[in-house]
Design a protein around this motif. Structure first.
Motif, PDB file in Angstrom:
ATOM      1  N   GLU A   1       0.834  -1.206   0.000  1.00 44.93           N
ATOM      2  CA  GLU A   1       0.000   0.000   0.000  1.00 44.93           C
ATOM      3  C   GLU A   1       0.872   1.261   0.000  1.00 44.93           C
ATOM      4  OE1 GLU A   1      -4.036   0.884   2.088  1.00 44.93           O
ATOM      5  OE2 GLU A   1      -2.455   1.268   3.537  1.00 44.93           O
ATOM      6  N   GLU A   2       1.939   1.231   0.764  1.00 43.39           N
ATOM      7  CA  GLU A   2       2.836   2.385   0.862  1.00 43.39           C
ATOM      8  C   GLU A   2       3.539   2.677  -0.463  1.00 43.39           C
ATOM      9  OE1 GLU A   2       6.884   3.612   3.348  1.00 43.39           O
ATOM     10  OE2 GLU A   2       5.614   1.972   4.065  1.00 43.39           O
ATOM     11  N   ASN A   3       3.702   1.645  -1.298  1.00 41.87           N
ATOM     12  CA  ASN A   3       4.441   1.792  -2.553  1.00 41.87           C
ATOM     13  C   ASN A   3       3.562   1.491  -3.773  1.00 41.87           C
ATOM     14  OD1 ASN A   3       7.460   2.155  -1.659  1.00 41.87           O
ATOM     15  ND2 ASN A   3       6.626   0.535  -0.357  1.00 41.87           N
ATOM     16  N   SER A   4       2.273   1.840  -3.655  1.00 34.67           N
ATOM     17  CA  SER A   4       1.325   1.537  -4.734  1.00 34.67           C
ATOM     18  C   SER A   4       1.623   2.319  -6.010  1.00 34.67           C
ATOM     19  CB  SER A   4      -0.107   1.816  -4.278  1.00 34.67           C
ATOM     20  OG  SER A   4      -0.249   3.178  -3.890  1.00 34.67           O
ATOM     21  N   ASP A   5       2.459   3.343  -5.917  1.00 32.80           N
ATOM     22  CA  ASP A   5       2.857   4.091  -7.118  1.00 32.80           C
ATOM     23  C   ASP A   5       3.960   3.366  -7.891  1.00 32.80           C
ATOM     24  OD1 ASP A   5       4.601   4.537  -4.942  1.00 32.80           O
ATOM     25  OD2 ASP A   5       5.361   6.382  -5.858  1.00 32.80           O
ATOM     26  N   LYS A   6       4.527   2.306  -7.276  1.00 36.50           N
ATOM     27  CA  LYS A   6       5.635   1.578  -7.903  1.00 36.50           C
ATOM     28  C   LYS A   6       5.318   0.102  -8.135  1.00 36.50           C
ATOM     29  CE  LYS A   6       8.631   4.362  -4.929  1.00 36.50           C
ATOM     30  NZ  LYS A   6       9.492   4.296  -3.725  1.00 36.50           N
ATOM     31  N   LEU A   7       4.495  -0.459  -7.261  1.00 34.30           N
ATOM     32  CA  LEU A   7       4.280  -1.904  -7.257  1.00 34.30           C
ATOM     33  C   LEU A   7       2.806  -2.246  -7.411  1.00 34.30           C
ATOM     34  CD1 LEU A   7       6.539  -2.898  -4.216  1.00 34.30           C
ATOM     35  CD2 LEU A   7       7.200  -2.747  -6.625  1.00 34.30           C
ATOM     36  N   VAL A   8       2.564  -3.471  -7.845  1.00 34.50           N
ATOM     37  CA  VAL A   8       1.199  -3.983  -7.929  1.00 34.50           C
ATOM     38  C   VAL A   8       1.190  -5.399  -7.363  1.00 34.50           C
ATOM     39  CG1 VAL A   8       1.555  -4.810 -10.303  1.00 34.50           C
ATOM     40  CG2 VAL A   8      -0.771  -4.393  -9.453  1.00 34.50           C
ATOM     41  N   GLY A   9       0.172  -5.708  -6.580  1.00 33.65           N
ATOM     42  CA  GLY A   9       0.052  -7.036  -5.999  1.00 33.65           C
ATOM     43  C   GLY A   9      -0.672  -7.981  -6.943  1.00 33.65           C
ATOM     44  N   SER A  10      -0.336  -9.250  -6.850  1.00 29.52           N
ATOM     45  CA  SER A  10      -0.959 -10.275  -7.691  1.00 29.52           C
ATOM     46  C   SER A  10      -2.169 -10.885  -6.990  1.00 29.52           C
ATOM     47  CB  SER A  10       0.041 -11.393  -7.991  1.00 29.52           C
ATOM     48  OG  SER A  10       1.218 -10.880  -8.563  1.00 29.52           O
ATOM     49  N   ASN A  11      -3.193 -11.200  -7.765  1.00 32.76           N
ATOM     50  CA  ASN A  11      -4.295 -11.997  -7.229  1.00 32.76           C
ATOM     51  C   ASN A  11      -3.774 -13.396  -6.901  1.00 32.76           C
ATOM     52  OD1 ASN A  11      -5.781  -9.764  -7.981  1.00 32.76           O
ATOM     53  ND2 ASN A  11      -7.378 -10.943  -9.011  1.00 32.76           N
ATOM     54  N   ILE A  12      -4.237 -13.945  -5.789  1.00 34.88           N
ATOM     55  CA  ILE A  12      -3.888 -15.315  -5.426  1.00 34.88           C
ATOM     56  C   ILE A  12      -5.172 -16.100  -5.227  1.00 34.88           C
ATOM     57  CG2 ILE A  12      -2.745 -16.796  -3.734  1.00 34.88           C
ATOM     58  CD1 ILE A  12      -0.741 -14.612  -3.224  1.00 34.88           C
ATOM     59  N   ASP A  13      -5.295 -17.207  -5.915  1.00 32.45           N
ATOM     60  CA  ASP A  13      -6.524 -18.012  -5.905  1.00 32.45           C
ATOM     61  C   ASP A  13      -7.744 -17.153  -6.240  1.00 32.45           C
ATOM     62  OD1 ASP A  13      -5.036 -20.240  -5.283  1.00 32.45           O
ATOM     63  OD2 ASP A  13      -5.602 -20.294  -3.168  1.00 32.45           O
ATOM     64  N   GLY A  14      -7.542 -16.199  -7.151  1.00 34.87           N
ATOM     65  CA  GLY A  14      -8.636 -15.371  -7.635  1.00 34.87           C
ATOM     66  C   GLY A  14      -9.016 -14.209  -6.755  1.00 34.87           C
ATOM     67  N   VAL A  15      -8.237 -13.938  -5.688  1.00 33.52           N
ATOM     68  CA  VAL A  15      -8.577 -12.862  -4.750  1.00 33.52           C
ATOM     69  C   VAL A  15      -7.452 -11.833  -4.709  1.00 33.52           C
ATOM     70  CG1 VAL A  15      -9.257 -12.301  -2.387  1.00 33.52           C
ATOM     71  CG2 VAL A  15      -9.886 -14.524  -3.374  1.00 33.52           C
ATOM     72  N   ALA A  16      -7.805 -10.571  -4.798  1.00 34.03           N
ATOM     73  CA  ALA A  16      -6.818  -9.490  -4.763  1.00 34.03           C
ATOM     74  C   ALA A  16      -6.418  -9.185  -3.324  1.00 34.03           C
ATOM     75  CB  ALA A  16      -7.386  -8.234  -5.412  1.00 34.03           C
ATOM     76  N   PRO A  17      -5.149  -8.751  -3.105  1.00 32.50           N
ATOM     77  CA  PRO A  17      -4.712  -8.363  -1.759  1.00 32.50           C
ATOM     78  C   PRO A  17      -5.271  -6.985  -1.391  1.00 32.50           C
ATOM     79  CG  PRO A  17      -2.934  -8.022  -3.331  1.00 32.50           C
ATOM     80  CD  PRO A  17      -4.065  -8.646  -4.100  1.00 32.50           C
ATOM     81  N   GLU A  18      -6.498  -6.956  -0.902  1.00 28.52           N
ATOM     82  CA  GLU A  18      -7.180  -5.722  -0.534  1.00 28.52           C
ATOM     83  C   GLU A  18      -7.669  -5.832   0.908  1.00 28.52           C
ATOM     84  OE1 GLU A  18     -10.208  -5.444  -3.500  1.00 28.52           O
ATOM     85  OE2 GLU A  18      -8.841  -4.615  -5.028  1.00 28.52           O
ATOM     86  N   PRO A  19      -7.822  -4.693   1.592  1.00 24.49           N
ATOM     87  CA  PRO A  19      -8.138  -4.730   3.025  1.00 24.49           C
ATOM     88  C   PRO A  19      -9.346  -5.580   3.410  1.00 24.49           C
ATOM     89  CG  PRO A  19      -7.485  -2.524   2.387  1.00 24.49           C
ATOM     90  CD  PRO A  19      -7.557  -3.321   1.123  1.00 24.49           C
TER      91      PRO A  19
END
Length: 338
Positions: free
Chosen positions: A240-258
């Motif tokens: 979250e702190e580096n969302s301007d540089k990085l993107v998280g991958s979905n795992i088992d169809g679910v995004a890494p969101e709060p």
């Protein structure tokens, strides 16, 4: 409020100055998880800015390293608190007991997800836990047998995955993030491989596909900025702190969101803790105010400050129950950890 600038310092060196003394001290000393470090640092800065106490000293040693220091004994040259991005292990509890650290209180502060992230210069990628495990396990099943991992490219595992070399920067063995990743990804997948009869199947490969990048998650972020083909493993708050540089991958169809992390829908979610050495309460009076501040609604509720820097809050009823438990300094028992 002062800027968030708690520095990671050589705590062992600071503590060495007090060895052999039994004098009370004003400054709280904390070790442990790099994932919990940003949240503990925020609370520490607030304590230093709003009370008579000096800002606590915090060292990011990893969960395992912190437990080792915490459990060394009751002397004031040992830490007052240790942070952990996974629960204390029974073996760590027993080591504490053997060294006389018999009065410990466990404080759970919220949830965190383990991100599997890459540079945002790449197209989005999605994985199953099985695909990640097949990329990183030292041994994998091929034609009915466990063999040394033969996969070089992600696309070797599945044609739908990126046609890029498997290269993952992650935490070392002392890290709670590493422990949680191994449990929630590798062990979850390899439980189904028990028929192969090899107890070593959950080991990470050592041929360069997995790269131990140290305890500082910010270093992994920097690696991904420069090595855009690679992926990295670290806590959600750093994503979250580096969302301007990085993107998280979905795992088992679910995004890494709060919301998905807090509900447990995101499959690589874990709880965050700190542990209190109650034998230091009289000689380190600032510790009580630090703990009270950390466990307050001001920090941990859905409207608390720590949510703003990436902590996933507990449900209010659960938070209130934990606040009471910590306020009463409920003594941790071995049975609680089994």
């Amino acid at each position: 409020m002062k800027p968030l600038a708690v520095s990671t310092i050589g705590l062992a060196a600071v503590m060495a100055a007090s060895i052999g003394t039994a004098h009370a001290r004003d400054q709280v000393r904390i070790v442990g998880s790099s994932t919990v470090f940003p949240f503990a640092s925020y609370v520490a800065e607030e304590l230093g800015a709003t009370t008579k106490w000096p800002t606590p000293v915090i060292e990011s040693t990893g969960s395992g390293g912190g437990m080792k220091l915490f459990c060394e004994g009751n002397g004031l040259d040992t830490p007052d608190i240790t942070n952990a991005s996974r629960r204390m292990k029974p073996s760590e509890f027993e080591r504490c007991q053997e060294n006389g650290v018999t009065d410990i209180t466990e404080a759970m502060i919220g949830y965190d997800g383990i991100a599997f992230a890459q540079s945002n210069k790449n197209d989005d990628a999605a994985f199953t836990r099985e695909q990640i495990a097949m990329a990183l396990l030292e041994q994998v099943p091929v034609d009915g047998k466990l063999v040394e991992n033969p996969y070089k490219m992600w696309s070797d595992i599945d044609a739908s995955l990126p046609e890029r070399e498997i290269r993952v920067y992650g935490p070392p063995t002392t890290s709670g993030t590493r422990d949680a990743f191994e449990e929630l990804v590798l062990e979850a997948v390899t439980e189904e491989m028990e028929a192969y009869g090899n107890e070593g199947y959950a080991n990470l490969r050592k041929d360069g596909a997995y790269i131990d990048a140290g305890e500082n998650d910010n270093l992994i972020v920097q690696k991904l900025e420069n090595d855009t083909d690679a992926f990295g493993i670290f806590g959600y708050s750093f994503l979250e702190e580096n969302s301007d540089k990085l993107v998280g991958s979905n795992i088992d169809g679910v995004a890494p969101e709060p919301d998905a992390i807090g509900s447990g829908e995101y499959p690589v979610s874990r709880s965050l803790f700190f542990y209190i050495k109650n034998s230091h309460a009289d000689d380190v009076p600032a510790m009580a105010d630090y703990v009270d501040l950390f466990m307050s609604d001001k920090m941990l509720s859905d409207l608390g400050y720590l949510k703003g820097i990436g902590l996933i809050p507990l449900p209010q009823a659960e938070l209130e129950e934990l606040q009471t438990s910590v306020a009463e300094r409920k003594k941790l028992q071995l049975s609680d950890l089994k």
